[in-house]
Scaffold this motif. Structure first.
Motif, short mmCIF file in Angstrom:
data_model
loop_
_atom_site.label_atom_id
_atom_site.label_comp_id
_atom_site.label_asym_id
_atom_site.label_seq_id
_atom_site.Cartn_x
_atom_site.Cartn_y
_atom_site.Cartn_z
N THR A 194 0.96 -1.50 -0.08
CA THR A 194 0.04 -0.18 -0.40
C THR A 194 0.30 1.44 0.28
O THR A 194 1.92 1.37 0.51
CB THR A 194 -1.12 0.28 1.12
OG1 THR A 194 -1.74 -1.39 0.57
CG2 THR A 194 -1.79 1.41 1.66
N LYS A 195 0.35 1.92 -1.03
CA LYS A 195 1.30 3.22 -0.96
C LYS A 195 0.09 4.70 -0.79
O LYS A 195 -0.53 5.07 -2.20
CB LYS A 195 2.49 3.60 -1.74
CG LYS A 195 3.19 4.57 -2.45
CD LYS A 195 4.11 4.58 -1.37
CE LYS A 195 5.07 6.55 -1.50
NZ LYS A 195 5.51 6.38 -0.22
N ARG A 196 0.65 5.23 0.15
CA ARG A 196 -0.03 7.29 -0.30
C ARG A 196 0.38 7.78 -0.24
O ARG A 196 1.26 7.79 -0.56
CB ARG A 196 -1.26 7.26 1.44
CG ARG A 196 -2.11 5.90 1.07
CD ARG A 196 -2.82 5.96 2.85
NE ARG A 196 -3.29 4.40 3.35
CZ ARG A 196 -2.57 3.88 4.22
NH1 ARG A 196 -1.35 4.25 4.74
NH2 ARG A 196 -2.65 2.62 4.60
N VAL A 256 -4.76 6.75 -3.07
CA VAL A 256 -3.80 5.67 -2.46
C VAL A 256 -3.71 4.99 -4.35
O VAL A 256 -4.91 4.21 -4.60
CB VAL A 256 -4.80 4.75 -1.90
CG1 VAL A 256 -4.47 3.61 -1.60
CG2 VAL A 256 -6.03 5.03 -1.26
N TYR A 297 10.99 5.18 -4.40
CA TYR A 297 9.52 4.60 -2.72
C TYR A 297 9.31 3.77 -2.30
O TYR A 297 9.85 2.35 -2.63
CB TYR A 297 7.56 5.00 -3.63
CG TYR A 297 7.95 6.13 -4.34
CD1 TYR A 297 8.69 7.53 -4.30
CD2 TYR A 297 6.76 5.74 -5.40
CE1 TYR A 297 8.22 8.75 -5.66
CE2 TYR A 297 6.46 6.14 -6.48
CZ TYR A 297 7.12 8.58 -5.82
OH TYR A 297 7.07 9.15 -7.51
N GLN A 298 9.24 4.47 -0.71
CA GLN A 298 9.26 3.47 -0.01
C GLN A 298 7.13 2.99 0.22
O GLN A 298 6.46 4.22 0.14
CB GLN A 298 9.10 3.79 1.81
CG GLN A 298 11.02 4.45 2.09
CD GLN A 298 11.78 3.08 1.38
OE1 GLN A 298 11.53 1.98 1.76
NE2 GLN A 298 12.51 3.29 0.09
N PRO A 299 7.04 1.89 0.70
CA PRO A 299 5.65 1.23 1.20
C PRO A 299 5.10 1.98 1.98
O PRO A 299 5.77 1.77 3.13
CB PRO A 299 5.19 0.03 0.37
CG PRO A 299 6.89 -0.48 1.24
CD PRO A 299 7.52 0.55 0.72
N ASP A 300 3.69 2.20 1.96
CA ASP A 300 3.52 2.87 4.02
C ASP A 300 3.45 0.97 4.21
O ASP A 300 3.51 1.15 5.48
CB ASP A 300 1.95 3.39 3.32
CG ASP A 300 2.63 4.38 2.66
OD1 ASP A 300 3.92 4.98 3.18
OD2 ASP A 300 1.60 5.10 2.08
N GLU A 301 2.26 -0.08 4.13
CA GLU A 301 2.51 -1.42 4.25
C GLU A 301 3.03 -1.93 3.16
O GLU A 301 2.69 -1.85 2.25
CB GLU A 301 1.15 -1.70 4.49
CG GLU A 301 -0.11 -0.20 5.67
CD GLU A 301 -1.08 -0.16 5.52
OE1 GLU A 301 -1.93 -0.92 5.03
OE2 GLU A 301 -1.44 0.40 5.74
#
Lengths: 513, 358
Positions: A14-16, A21, A57-61
């Protein structure tokens, strides 16, 4: 889950971003030695997902596994260390440098203090041979074609030891021949044990080369399936989320009088050579005339000549029967020529301007939008709102800068603006370049609609499919000349392809209506 | 309430404010290194500026030309041009006003406006030269405007020397009272600070630039040319004409700075060996103000206040004026590097968020 043959696994990523989203619990699995396509419309989240895999990018989850081990990819360097390489859509090359210099940039082999170019050149040449890339290591980037430049990008990842290659929309910039060659290269890479992720929205390519396809839509995972046994319509439907027709319904053309007549038009190109060499053709009301040809055979100059952007050396250009050679851009526009330009960012929009100002780019000076030297923003706003609604341009509002819109919506906005000028002649140059199936369908329908309304449409495209599908008549351009005219119903890709490269003079098969 | 917070947390408002604070902190650190008392120094600065009517008036006088030159640079920038030549346009504008002010005899309601208009036209013409060279010959305006600065300096000296020199003085005659734009009663009320009408014209210029660029047809054209000359061509806008017009207006604005310095402050033009720096400061002001008219106004106020207050710092806290140039320099540095500010803000926010979680 640690199957030996799974090289990359992304679980529930998940990436916001602020207000959106981009990836919503998307999972993706790449097996050793497969070509796995990632299919989705523009803005569906394909690139975000791959940028996460490449460490941009870094994923949020979510979790990422490479070769069975859980990893945190905190930057491209880490990704490269893990054997992941990315071939970007927009090449990242230093133009005055040689191929080898570009490839070794950042990891130069040294001999003492000096860079060891000899061993670097050899290594690059060997890699090039191994994968059939056919790249000259000592040529500078400026000297080589776009297709070759892409191969340099591929070599760059191989040089750094990549086993997993991500291709981001690799065919967007290539000619049909170069696409063929790229597909061959990709097969070879896979044969030699590499694994490939192909980001694309082109169904044809997926059908031609991919083993598996993962479809994402609006940030969500939709499906992962083997390509074998699927047909393009099914894929398109999954991608867009509704039924789309890849075939156009077109009534037969009702031809009217000629509105645009070119007679032996000569125009000089950038190097002072004749870019248009006595080009002649006639465009009539109620038809779509497709100009087919390989990029760089005078198409850009043709558009510029017709729109008054490039001086005409000799010959005649008649608009609605009036001689207009040498007229200024605005005069030609007022005479009834509208242009959907080739490069929407460079020529079609002012990206930093809000949408409302972009919608009057050619008409701001008319009395309906300006009074006594001042712009009438009430009228401009109303105009923008109407066009945005009529043409279904997805934008947060008329004050949003054009830059913030997706490519498809930018193009819709341009088409709205041009069609609304109610032109006699609509020139569409590469109108669907880089767009997804949904937007292409929309734009094609609009072009046919204009033709049905009795307008003349001049379609210039490097996509043969598009030309074949839309045109009532096809003129083939080669080295600044129209080398032949054919009827799309009676010709084939092969015949056109040969004419485009001038291997064969046109046959009698091309009929005029 | 949310709306108010959003307004103030918008990057555009917060970044310059944080930049100013950071600049002042860096300045303080440097003063500490030099063995000066920064608190005392900044207090002296404020005292110098706001301490008495005379200094306050003089501060306003220092701000006025910066508004004009700042607008000049910002206007050019909005149309895609980098006008380094505000300095030269300033001199040529001033020279035009001097000659009219000295040589023409007319009642005030003709004389002063004539001097202002001629000065503005002269500045505009000087800018237009660079615009023409760019449009017709493709010469980069950065190079031509820099060279035109030097030509302007010596041309100005030559013209003063030839037409309006007061013998034996190394400067021109004083302009006639009918050409001056001083405000006598206000000056007297402010202990003879050199107050003049230029300030009000500067405010009008701020409004003009905004209205012209964002409300008129021709301003729209110039902005299209500035942001995307290719799209301008495709839309049938004459790019070359736009470049010349933009440089004319930009030059006229810088010229007005010189005009009002002359007719309101000095009243005579000296033969000078070097540039005043108002034009170059205009670049900094435009940068501080983010190239928006209102931003330029605030940028000029900040820049003018700091410059004028420098005298107070050296008098009250013994800080050399060089230090205040460092403070101004660091403010501009931080404004020009919004990336740094955003990073600082992000760190602050992160810490705050962590604090809330814990």
């Amino acid at each position: 889950m640690n199957k030996a043959d799974t090289v990359v696994e992304m679980r529930n990523i998940t990436k916001r971003f602020p207000g959106i989203v981009a990836n919503d619990r998307v999972s993706f699995e790449l097996k050793q030695g497969e070509i796995h396509a990632l299919l989705g419309e523009n803005g569906a989240g394909k690139s975000t997902l791959m940028n996460i895999l490449f460490g941009l990018y870094q994923p949020d989850e979510g979790e990422i596994f490479v070769n069975g081990e859980q990893v945190v990819i905190d930057g491209p360097n880490k990704a490269i260390k893990l054997g992941i390489g990315m071939v970007h859509q927009h090449f990242k090359l230093v133009h005055p440098f040689t191929v080898t210099e570009n490839i070794i940039l950042g990891s130069e082999p040294t001999k003492g203090l000096a860079v060891n170019y000899k061993s670097a050149n050899e290594k690059v040449a060997n890699l090039s041979k191994q994968y059939g890339l056919n790249v000259d290591p000592t040529a500078t980037i400026d000297e080589i074609s776009v297709g070759m430049q892409q191969r340099v990008e591929i070599l760059k990842t191989l040089y750094r030891g990549a086993d997993i290659l991500i291709f981001d929309e690799p065919t967007a910039v290539l000619t049909p021949q170069e696409i063929e060659e790229l597909l061959v290269i990709m097969r070879k890479l896979v044969e030699q044990g590499k694994s490939i992720i192909l980001i694309t929205h082109k169904l044809k390519e997926i059908m031609a080369i991919a083993d598996q396809v993962t479809i994402v839509r609006r940030g969500k995972w939709i499906d992962t399936l083997p390509v074998a046994g699927m047909n393009p319509n099914q894929l398109a439907e999954k991608m867009v989320g509704r039924e789309v027709s890849l075939k156009l319904d077109k009534k037969s053309a009702v031809l009217g009088e000629p509105v645009l007549e070119l007679d032996k038009l000569v125009v000089k190109g950038r190097q002072g050579l004749r870019a248009l060499n006595e080009t002649s053709f006639v465009l009539r009301r109620g038809e779509i005339l497709g100009i087919a040809g390989v990029e760089g055979n005078g198409q850009s100059e043709l558009i510029e000549a017709i729109t008054g952007l490039r001086p005409i050396e000799s010959g005649s250009l008649k608009v609605l029967g009036t001689e207009m050679a040498g007229a200024k851009t605005r005069k030609l526009s007022e005479a009834g020529i509208s242009l959907i330009p080739e490069d929407r960012h460079k020529h079609g929009l002012v990206l930093d301007f809000p949408m409302r100002e972009n919608m009057v780019l050619e008409t701001y000076y008319l009395p309906q939008f300006s009074k006594g030297g001042f712009l009438d923003y009430d009228a401009i706003d109303a105009h923008a709102k109407r066009l945005i609604a009529e043409f279904d341009v997805r934008t947060p509002g008329i004050h949003t800068p054009a830059r913030a819109l997706s490519g498809g919506n930018q193009q819709k906005a341009i088409i709205a603006r041009e069609v609304d000028k109610n032109p006699e002649i609509l020139i569409a140059a590469q109108p669907t370049r880089g767009l997804d199936v949904g937007a292409i369908e929309f734009i094609h329908k609009r072009l046919v609609e204009q033709r049905n309304m009795g307008k003349a449409v001049l379609l210039i495209s490097f996509e043969l499919d598009e030309i074949m599908q839309l045109s009532d008549r096809i003129a083939v351009m080669y080295e600044g000349r129209i080398v032949g005219e054919v009827d799309p119903a009676q010709t084939s890709d092969e015949e056109l392809g040969l004419m485009m490269t001038d291997f064969k003079a046109p046959q009698g098969g091309g009929q005029r209506e | 309430m949310n709306k108010v917070i959003r307004l103030f947390t918008k990057d555009s408002a917060v970044v310059p404010l944080v930049a100013i604070v950071l600049g002042l902190i860096v300045g303080a650190i440097i003063m500490l290194f030099g063995g000066y008392d920064p608190i005392l120094a900044y207090r002296s600065l404020l005292k110098k500026v706001f301490g008495n009517p005379y200094d306050f008036g003089e501060t306003l006088t220092a701000i006025t030309p910066l508004i004009f030159t700042g607008l000049s640079v910002a206007f050019a920038f909005r149309t895609g041009l980098f006008n380094i030549g505000a300095e030269g346009q300033y001199i040529v504008g001033m020279t035009g006003a001097t000659i009219i002010g000295v040589q023409v005899n007319a009642p005030w309601f003709i004389h002063a406006p004539l001097a202002i208009i001629v000065g503005a036209l002269c500045g505009g013409f000087w800018g237009m030269i660079a615009g023409y060279l760019k449009a017709a010959r493709g010469v980069n305006e950065v190079i031509t405007t820099i060279m035109l600065n030097w030509i302007a300096l010596h041309l100005g000296n030559y013209l003063v020397n030839t037409f309006v020199l007061e013998p034996g003085k190394g400067r021109s005659y004083f302009v006639d009272d009918s050409a001056a734009v001083t405000i006598g009663w206000l000056s007297r009320a402010m202990d003879n600070a050199r107050i003049h009408w230029g300030m009000f014209f500067a405010i009008l210029a701020v409004i003009f630039v905004y209205a012209y660029l964002w409300r008129t047809k021709s301003g729209y054209e110039l902005r299209v040319v500035g942001f995307n000359p290719d799209a301008a061509k495709y839309a049938g806008i004459n790019v070359n004409k736009g470049v010349v017009k933009a440089m004319f207006i930009s030059g006229a604005l810088a010229g007005l700075a010189g005009v009002f310095q002359l007719l309101g402050v000095f009243l005579n033009q000296p033969i000078s060996a070097g540039h005043t720096g108002h034009g170059f400061d205009g670049i900094a002001v435009a940068l501080l103000g983010g190239n928006t008219p209102l931003g330029v106004l605030f940028g000029a106020i900040l820049f003018g206040t700091l410059s004028y207050g420098a005298a107070g710092m050296s008098f009250g806290a013994d800080v050399p004026p060089e230090i205040i140039r460092i403070v101004i320099g660091s403010v501009i540095f931080f404004v020009a590097a919004p990336g740094i500010i955003r990073w600082v803000l992000k760190q602050l926010r992160l810490r705050k968020n962590k604090g809330e979680v814990a």
